[in-house]
Every structure is written in structure tokens, then in C-alpha cells.
Design an enzyme around this catalytic site. Structure first.
Site, PDB file in Angstrom:
ATOM      1  CG  HIS A 197     -15.221  31.714 -20.074  1.00  0.00           C
ATOM      2  ND1 HIS A 197     -16.280  31.638 -19.206  1.00  0.00           N
ATOM      3  CD2 HIS A 197     -15.119  30.490 -20.652  1.00  0.00           C
ATOM      4  CE1 HIS A 197     -16.800  30.419 -19.247  1.00  0.00           C
ATOM      5  NE2 HIS A 197     -16.102  29.699 -20.125  1.00  0.00           N
ATOM      6  CD  GLU A 223     -16.401  36.984 -18.670  1.00  0.00           C
ATOM      7  OE1 GLU A 223     -17.564  36.932 -18.231  1.00  0.00           O
ATOM      8  OE2 GLU A 223     -15.942  36.177 -19.515  1.00  0.00           O
TER       9      GLU A 223
END
Length: 148
Positions: free
Chosen positions: A52, A54
Site C-alpha cells: 500500500h 502508506e
């Protein structure tokens, strides 16, 4: 000190992710001297369910700084982090989280499990939601409409 949003950088990463066929989510880590790392989703490209935006941005920032914690750093992300990413944000000791669109289906901050409100959560960042939310929502809706 004047506030400066870095959501434009996160949106650039999200658009690039969408162009690659990834869910268009982008993230940027900002420190006292500006941008440290930025990334967009790469779960498909890397065949990695935890790639992801992040997580990739946190990994890149830690590598760039040579440390496992990002105390005093901010994270801007276009979509509310999922529970996995919220846990990574806590473990990295991110100071402030700024995110765009809410994620009623998979969010882990204000929606769903609300990771930061659990007593097992070792660090809780300051959370600011709704930053350029309309632009993030439009990008996501357009992406998914094209898939249906």
C-alpha cells in the site's frame, strides 16, 4: 509556523498509481525539511498485498533516514488508511496523519476497527481528515467506474 499541505504530492502519486492500473492511492512522508519519501499503491506491480502507498512511503522514509521510527514526521495520504496501514503508522511513530477521502468499506482510523483508539495501540498520531477529500473521492470513483 505556517501550515503547508502536501496533499498535492500525494494526489500526484495516486494519479500515477491509477495510470498503472493500481487503486489510486498516494502517500507522502514529510519531515522538518520537506518531503522525505512518496509512493503510490503497487500491490499488483509487486504481487504484494501489503504494498500500500502508506507502507511503501514509510519504508522508503525509514531507509532514507536510516532509522525505524519517523518521530516528528507527517504522513499525507489520499484515502483513510486501512487497519494494516494504521498499525504501520503507529509503529513508525508518525506524528501527524492527514488524509483525504473517508473509506467506509476498508478504513481503519475513523471507520471500522479504529486502530488508534485501541489500548494496544502504542502511539496515536494527530489525525486530520477530509484534506482535499472531494478530489480524492472523484479520483477513486472514476477509477472504479472504469473497472465496472
Amino acid at each position: 509556523m505556517d501550515f503547508r499541505s502536501y496533499m498535492d504530492v500525494a494526489m500526484k502519486e495516486a494519479r500515477a498509481a491509477g495510470a498503472r492500473g493500481e487503486v489510486p492511492v498516494g502517500a507522502v512522508i514529510v519531515g522538518p525539511h520537506g518531503v522525505v519519501a512518496q509512493a503510490g499503491n503497487r500491490t499488483r506491480a509487486l504481487n504484494d498485498p501489503i504494498a500500500h502507498a502508506e507502507v511503501l512511503a514509510i519504508r522508503a522514509a525509514c531507509a532514507a533516514l536510516g532509522q525505524e521510527r519517523l518521530t516528528g514526521h507527517d504522513l499525507y495520504v489520499t484515502l483513510e488508511p486501512c487497519p494494516m496501514c494504521a498499525a504501520a503508522i503507529s509503529n513508525a511513530r508518525i506524528a501527524r496523519l492527514y488524509y483525504g477521502a473517508a473509506d467506509p468499506k476498508s478504513g481503519g482510523v475513523v471507520q471500522g476497527p479504529r486502530v488508534f483508539s485501541h489500548p494496544q495501540c502504542h502511539h496515536v498520531p494527530e489525525v486530520y481528515d477530509g484534506i482535499d477529500a472531494a478530489a480524492s473521492e472523484t479520483l477513486l470513483k472514476t477509477f472504479f467506474a472504469g473497472r465496472r
